[in-house]
Motif scaffolding. Sequence first.
Motif, PDB file in Angstrom:
ATOM      1  N   ALA A  10       0.670  -0.845  -0.110  1.00 10.84           N
ATOM      2  CA  ALA A  10      -0.307  -0.090  -0.131  1.00 10.84           C
ATOM      3  C   ALA A  10       0.980   1.251  -0.011  1.00 10.84           C
ATOM      4  O   ALA A  10       2.486   1.388  -0.010  1.00 10.84           O
ATOM      5  CB  ALA A  10      -0.955  -0.173   1.293  1.00 10.84           C
ATOM      6  N   LYS A  48      -1.759  -2.424  -3.918  1.00 10.72           N
ATOM      7  CA  LYS A  48      -1.368  -3.491  -5.393  1.00 10.72           C
ATOM      8  C   LYS A  48      -1.341  -4.692  -4.702  1.00 10.72           C
ATOM      9  O   LYS A  48      -0.975  -4.973  -4.012  1.00 10.72           O
ATOM     10  CB  LYS A  48      -0.064  -3.318  -5.447  1.00 10.72           C
ATOM     11  CG  LYS A  48       0.471  -4.296  -6.777  1.00 10.72           C
ATOM     12  CD  LYS A  48       2.047  -3.387  -6.926  1.00 10.72           C
ATOM     13  CE  LYS A  48       2.421  -4.527  -8.218  1.00 10.72           C
ATOM     14  NZ  LYS A  48       1.953  -5.001  -9.342  1.00 10.72           N
ATOM     15  N   HIS A  99      -0.024   5.876  -0.058  1.00  7.85           N
ATOM     16  CA  HIS A  99      -1.146   6.845  -0.043  1.00  7.85           C
ATOM     17  C   HIS A  99      -0.642   8.043  -0.978  1.00  7.85           C
ATOM     18  O   HIS A  99       0.471   8.716  -0.850  1.00  7.85           O
ATOM     19  CB  HIS A  99      -1.452   7.216   0.754  1.00  7.85           C
ATOM     20  CG  HIS A  99      -1.181   7.977   2.412  1.00  7.85           C
ATOM     21  ND1 HIS A  99       0.573   8.158   2.414  1.00  7.85           N
ATOM     22  CD2 HIS A  99      -0.684   9.626   2.292  1.00  7.85           C
ATOM     23  CE1 HIS A  99       0.873   9.696   2.909  1.00  7.85           C
ATOM     24  NE2 HIS A  99       0.231  10.030   3.321  1.00  7.85           N
ATOM     25  N   LEU A 159       0.541  10.195  -9.210  1.00  5.59           N
ATOM     26  CA  LEU A 159      -0.124   8.760  -9.358  1.00  5.59           C
ATOM     27  C   LEU A 159      -0.671   8.016 -10.413  1.00  5.59           C
ATOM     28  O   LEU A 159      -1.046   6.924 -10.771  1.00  5.59           O
ATOM     29  CB  LEU A 159      -1.729   9.930  -8.727  1.00  5.59           C
ATOM     30  CG  LEU A 159      -3.434   9.218  -8.602  1.00  5.59           C
ATOM     31  CD1 LEU A 159      -3.050   7.931  -8.222  1.00  5.59           C
ATOM     32  CD2 LEU A 159      -3.656   9.611  -8.403  1.00  5.59           C
ATOM     33  N   TYR A 165      -3.492   3.553  -2.229  1.00  7.25           N
ATOM     34  CA  TYR A 165      -3.730   2.309  -2.581  1.00  7.25           C
ATOM     35  C   TYR A 165      -3.319   1.371  -2.591  1.00  7.25           C
ATOM     36  O   TYR A 165      -2.301   0.870  -2.335  1.00  7.25           O
ATOM     37  CB  TYR A 165      -2.959   3.632  -4.104  1.00  7.25           C
ATOM     38  CG  TYR A 165      -3.672   4.836  -4.531  1.00  7.25           C
ATOM     39  CD1 TYR A 165      -4.512   4.520  -5.570  1.00  7.25           C
ATOM     40  CD2 TYR A 165      -3.766   5.838  -3.906  1.00  7.25           C
ATOM     41  CE1 TYR A 165      -5.171   5.926  -5.859  1.00  7.25           C
ATOM     42  CE2 TYR A 165      -4.589   6.701  -4.868  1.00  7.25           C
ATOM     43  CZ  TYR A 165      -5.194   7.074  -6.108  1.00  7.25           C
ATOM     44  OH  TYR A 165      -5.996   7.832  -5.963  1.00  7.25           O
ATOM     45  N   TYR A 199       1.832   5.187 -10.369  1.00  7.63           N
ATOM     46  CA  TYR A 199       1.284   4.023  -9.467  1.00  7.63           C
ATOM     47  C   TYR A 199       0.047   3.063  -9.994  1.00  7.63           C
ATOM     48  O   TYR A 199       0.083   1.958 -10.537  1.00  7.63           O
ATOM     49  CB  TYR A 199       0.844   4.422  -7.806  1.00  7.63           C
ATOM     50  CG  TYR A 199       1.885   4.868  -7.314  1.00  7.63           C
ATOM     51  CD1 TYR A 199       3.370   4.457  -7.338  1.00  7.63           C
ATOM     52  CD2 TYR A 199       1.602   6.636  -6.936  1.00  7.63           C
ATOM     53  CE1 TYR A 199       4.755   5.376  -6.503  1.00  7.63           C
ATOM     54  CE2 TYR A 199       2.807   6.966  -6.204  1.00  7.63           C
ATOM     55  CZ  TYR A 199       4.010   6.853  -5.900  1.00  7.63           C
ATOM     56  OH  TYR A 199       4.868   7.506  -5.432  1.00  7.63           O
ATOM     57  N   LYS A 200      -0.265   4.208 -11.157  1.00  9.31           N
ATOM     58  CA  LYS A 200      -1.792   2.869 -11.680  1.00  9.31           C
ATOM     59  C   LYS A 200      -1.001   2.193 -12.456  1.00  9.31           C
ATOM     60  O   LYS A 200      -1.856   1.268 -12.415  1.00  9.31           O
ATOM     61  CB  LYS A 200      -2.625   3.863 -12.208  1.00  9.31           C
ATOM     62  CG  LYS A 200      -3.880   4.715 -10.540  1.00  9.31           C
ATOM     63  CD  LYS A 200      -4.429   5.921 -11.580  1.00  9.31           C
ATOM     64  CE  LYS A 200      -5.822   6.123 -10.377  1.00  9.31           C
ATOM     65  NZ  LYS A 200      -6.238   7.356 -10.840  1.00  9.31           N
ATOM     66  N   PHE A 236      -1.684  -0.450  -8.931  1.00 13.53           N
ATOM     67  CA  PHE A 236      -1.878   0.034  -7.863  1.00 13.53           C
ATOM     68  C   PHE A 236      -3.382   0.610  -7.576  1.00 13.53           C
ATOM     69  O   PHE A 236      -4.170   1.404  -8.838  1.00 13.53           O
ATOM     70  CB  PHE A 236      -1.378   1.149  -6.879  1.00 13.53           C
ATOM     71  CG  PHE A 236       0.065   0.763  -6.141  1.00 13.53           C
ATOM     72  CD1 PHE A 236      -0.024   0.785  -4.860  1.00 13.53           C
ATOM     73  CD2 PHE A 236       1.087   0.345  -7.191  1.00 13.53           C
ATOM     74  CE1 PHE A 236       0.724   0.286  -4.728  1.00 13.53           C
ATOM     75  CE2 PHE A 236       2.187   0.281  -6.850  1.00 13.53           C
ATOM     76  CZ  PHE A 236       2.697   0.381  -5.493  1.00 13.53           C
ATOM     77  N   LYS A 237      -4.115   0.352  -6.924  1.00 13.47           N
ATOM     78  CA  LYS A 237      -6.159   0.707  -7.234  1.00 13.47           C
ATOM     79  C   LYS A 237      -6.179   1.131  -5.800  1.00 13.47           C
ATOM     80  O   LYS A 237      -5.634   1.073  -4.982  1.00 13.47           O
ATOM     81  CB  LYS A 237      -6.940  -0.614  -7.331  1.00 13.47           C
ATOM     82  CG  LYS A 237      -6.421  -1.274  -8.298  1.00 13.47           C
ATOM     83  CD  LYS A 237      -6.453  -1.375  -9.651  1.00 13.47           C
ATOM     84  CE  LYS A 237      -6.160  -2.378 -10.478  1.00 13.47           C
ATOM     85  NZ  LYS A 237      -6.122  -1.776 -11.866  1.00 13.47           N
ATOM     86  N   TRP A 238      -7.374   2.562  -5.976  1.00 10.20           N
ATOM     87  CA  TRP A 238      -7.659   3.128  -5.361  1.00 10.20           C
ATOM     88  C   TRP A 238      -8.587   2.306  -3.856  1.00 10.20           C
ATOM     89  O   TRP A 238      -9.052   1.352  -4.457  1.00 10.20           O
ATOM     90  CB  TRP A 238      -8.444   4.717  -5.319  1.00 10.20           C
ATOM     91  CG  TRP A 238      -8.773   5.418  -4.513  1.00 10.20           C
ATOM     92  CD1 TRP A 238      -8.972   6.032  -3.724  1.00 10.20           C
ATOM     93  CD2 TRP A 238     -10.086   4.828  -3.725  1.00 10.20           C
ATOM     94  NE1 TRP A 238      -9.734   6.738  -3.246  1.00 10.20           N
ATOM     95  CE2 TRP A 238     -10.782   6.110  -3.354  1.00 10.20           C
ATOM     96  CE3 TRP A 238     -11.389   3.813  -4.167  1.00 10.20           C
ATOM     97  CZ2 TRP A 238     -11.596   6.396  -2.336  1.00 10.20           C
ATOM     98  CZ3 TRP A 238     -12.754   4.351  -3.481  1.00 10.20           C
ATOM     99  CH2 TRP A 238     -12.797   5.590  -2.748  1.00 10.20           C
TER     100      TRP A 238
END
Length: 162
Positions: A120, A158, A122, A131, A156, A134-135, A139-141
């Motif tokens: 995780a 993963k 933030h 951001l 976020y 990361y996506k 990584f997911k919100w």
Amino acid sequence: MPTIRNFKKTDATQVDAVAIAAFEQYEEAYLDWSEFKENIGRMSALSNVGEVIVAEEDGQIVGAVAYIGAGKPKASYFQPEWPIMRMLVVAPYARGRGIGRILAKECISRAQRDGASLFALHTSGLMDVALPMYKRMGFKWVRNTPPIHGVEYGVYIKDLSG
């Protein structure tokens, strides 16, 4: 490409300076920049609770990140068993060369080393380079967190189990 290595106490001044330099572009977004700057200017103190990783080129620290393992002290919006990444910073003059991605991947590797199934972090939409990176990395919100000096942040995660 930079050398990626573990933090040494003698790196503290450079790491703290890179952290401040990395966030200065957002000065106007934070309601109390002076307090926020003071907090991020102590990034090296994260070595007391986790593993600070640095990117070094020609004797200069150009980036850093903190990996905080499962069960280590972290903000309440993270599950205690989640390993997390904190304060991924890259010196402004060294951006655009993949240093942030390399540091993030090193944290993910350490989470895998520790047997974690989730990892995780933030971040904020204000971080318009980080951001999206990361996506792209998977990584997911999960949820929003309390704002930091007026700036919205979210958690976020993963999935590392696949």
